[in-house]
Write an enzyme that holds these catalytic residues in place. Structure first.
Site, short mmCIF file in Angstrom:
data_model
loop_
_atom_site.label_atom_id
_atom_site.label_comp_id
_atom_site.label_asym_id
_atom_site.label_seq_id
_atom_site.Cartn_x
_atom_site.Cartn_y
_atom_site.Cartn_z
N LYS A 98 18.29 92.07 11.05
CA LYS A 98 17.49 91.67 9.89
C LYS A 98 18.04 90.40 9.23
O LYS A 98 17.32 89.69 8.53
CB LYS A 98 17.36 92.82 8.90
CG LYS A 98 16.58 93.96 9.55
CD LYS A 98 16.03 94.96 8.61
CE LYS A 98 15.11 95.94 9.34
NZ LYS A 98 15.74 96.64 10.47
C1 PLP Z 1 15.05 97.23 11.60
C2 PLP Z 1 15.80 97.52 12.85
C3 PLP Z 1 15.13 97.78 14.07
C4 PLP Z 1 13.62 97.86 14.19
O1 PLP Z 1 13.03 96.60 14.08
P1 PLP Z 1 11.47 96.49 13.76
O2 PLP Z 1 11.22 95.04 13.55
O3 PLP Z 1 11.28 97.29 12.49
O4 PLP Z 1 10.73 97.07 14.90
C5 PLP Z 1 15.90 98.02 15.20
N1 PLP Z 1 17.25 98.01 15.15
C6 PLP Z 1 17.91 97.76 14.00
C7 PLP Z 1 19.39 97.81 14.00
C8 PLP Z 1 17.23 97.51 12.82
O5 PLP Z 1 17.90 97.28 11.68
#
Ligand code: PLP
Length: 483
Positions: A98
């Site tokens: 993120k």
């Molecule tokens: C948010 C997240 C995901 C999922 O990503 P999306 O864009 O919501 O599909 C996968 N792995 C981690 C570690 C995350 O923080």
């Protein structure tokens, strides 16, 4: 609507998501992209979507985001293991993917405010179940013209997550622990957003609310860049020939990350299959198998909590594309989802999903994958990435497709040390404290403890605020000096 306005608004007035009017085509040849830095390449991708940002504005945003906050100049390095290429998206401030979007969103937003003659200070409100709040604060900390207020459930996050939040630095960051669960926090934030009287009061005092939510188009666009970068880097390494097709596997929750890969494909990148990996909350896996999206099912708590999601908000943007950009049809389906929790797409729409392959990994399979790849390669995956690696294995076995594959690696194993060590050797590590486990993982993996983890061992607690669920609005007013 100009892109900057969409970034500021987050969500359209009718509750729908913003999408690009058309997916632009990438004009720079891959050979040229292969010679570019991450920042220059990101500019070539993002400028095609964020068309009303000037070159100077956008380069400023990119260079402010992807700097020494990342612990490698490559920003998103590729690592070969287990017959695939792991695209490590966890080298930023909170060691999860993120950061790739939340490190740039504050700059896209403040630039957008300037462009749209907004002089109010932007106040970001976020409810978090642990990860997003920290990543958003790390992005917005000390960004001029912004403040960020994060609400988290007091007893609903892990000790490490809580420590990460309450030690957050920055003069403009505020953390409030809620006496309630994540849903209470989220509902409370939505209520504050919807309060028109508060909005006027804020405006008079020189503030306006905005959201760093994952459906903001300003979070999606930066994610397209790293798929283009991965392709360019594979070319540079000689792992593929120019024009050769690659597959992409993504551990998926809210469908943002894999949608970015889909957009990269629509831009003309030679991407074949988009492999959508779910954990035991396999609503997407069932959707790809049946054409029916049905959230009416038991919610499972797994070792990959950031993918414990039953409503994948960003899927709305794919639905819009496969509905032939029919906004009315898309709205109908989304209303069916918010009403009865379920919708079914037409056969014509389903036919357009042939680029996608969906499957899921059970908790046992996730643990086995971590142990196996560690045993074979001495490479430690986090639980989310292990979901993807496991599903990729299933795809390969079922299809015999040997196409070069990139797996999005979404978190550092340090973020989920307990589950990871349990998978490697439960008997040996389960009894340790969280801090002991950090040291154990350093030994096991041979990877230096990331700064983000080192920091929380010693950083002083800076945030002590708590509130009842019905006191959230008051907390906001106090923070902003309105009472
Ligand atoms: C948010 C997240 C995901 C999922 O990503 P999306 O864009 O919501 O599909 C996968 N792995 C981690 C570690 C995350 O923080």
């Amino acid at each position: 609507m100009p892109a900057s306005q969409a970034v500021l608004n987050g969500l359209a007035a009718d509750g729908g998501l913003y999408v690009p009017e058309e997916i632009p085509k990438l004009a720079v040849p891959a050979e040229q992209l292969a010679e570019m830095s991450y920042q220059d390449l990101a500019y070539e991708v993002m400028r095609l979507f964020l068309t009303d940002y000037t070159e100077e504005e956008l380069r400023h945003c990119i260079n402010s985001a992807y700097d020494s906050k990342f612990d490698t100049p490559e920003i998103a390095p590729l690592r070969q293991a287990d017959g695939a290429w792991f695209l490590e998206l966890f080298h930023g401030a909170t060691i999860a993917f993120k950061d790739m979007a939340l490190s740039i969103l504050p700059y896209l937003m403040t630039t957008a405010a300037r462009k749209n003659q907004i002089t109010n200070e932007i106040v970001i409100l976020t409810a978090t179940s642990g990860d997003t709040g920290k990543a958003a604060m790390a992005g917005f900390a000390d960004v001029p013209g912004t403040r960020i207020i994060v609400f988290y459930p007091k007893d609903g996050v892990s000790p490490v997550q809580e420590r990460q939040m309450v030690t957050q630095k920055g003069k403009n960051t505020y953390v409030v622990a809620i006496h309630g669960n994540f849903d209470d926090a989220q509902t409370g934030v939505k209520k504050i957003f919807g309060n028109k009287e508060l909005e006027r009061e804020l405006d008079k005092a020189g503030y306006q609310f905005s959201s760093a939510n994952s459906i903001n188009i300003g979070r999606l666009v930066p994610q397209v860049a790293y798929y283009v970068y991965a392709y360019a880097q594979l070319l540079k390494k000689g792992a593929i020939r120019s024009g050769e097709i690659i597959n992409v596997t993504v551990p998926t929750g809210n469908f943002g990350n894999i949608l970015a890969a889909y957009y990269a494909k629509q831009m003309g990148m030679p991407i074949g299959k988009l492999i959508c990996a779910s954990n035991e909350n396999k609503v997407l896996c069932d959707f790809f198998a049946t054409g029916i999206y049905d959230k009416n099912r038991e919610f499972v708590l797994t070792s990959s909590p950031s993918m414990d999601i039953l409503v994948s908000s960003n899927l709305e943007r794919l639905i819009y594309r496969i509905a032939g950009e029919d906004a009315v049809k898309t709205k109908e389906l989304m209303e069916a989802l918010s009403g009865g929790g379920k919708y079914e797409i037409t056969p014509e729409m389903r036919a357009q999903l042939s680029d996608f392959y969906g499957n899921y990994a059970s908790e046992d399979e996730v643990a086995q994958t971590i142990a196996r790849i560690y045993g074979q390669e001495h490479y430690v995956l986090d639980t989310h990435t292990a979901v993807a690696a496991s599903v990729y294995g299933k795809y390969k076995a079922a299809s015999g497709d040997g196409t070069v594959t990139v797996i999005a690696s979404t978190a550092s194993p340090y973020k989920f040390a307990r589950s990871v060590l349990h998978a490697i050797d439960g008997a040996k590590y389960d009894g340790m404290t969280d801090l002991e486990q950090i040291d154990a993982l350093a030994e096991v993996s041979g990877v230096k403890v990331p700064g983000a983890i080192e920091e929380i061992r010693t950083a002083p607690v800076r945030h002590h605020r708590e509130a009842d669920v019905d006191g959230m609005e008051d907390a906001v007013k106090q923070i902003l000096g309105l009472k």
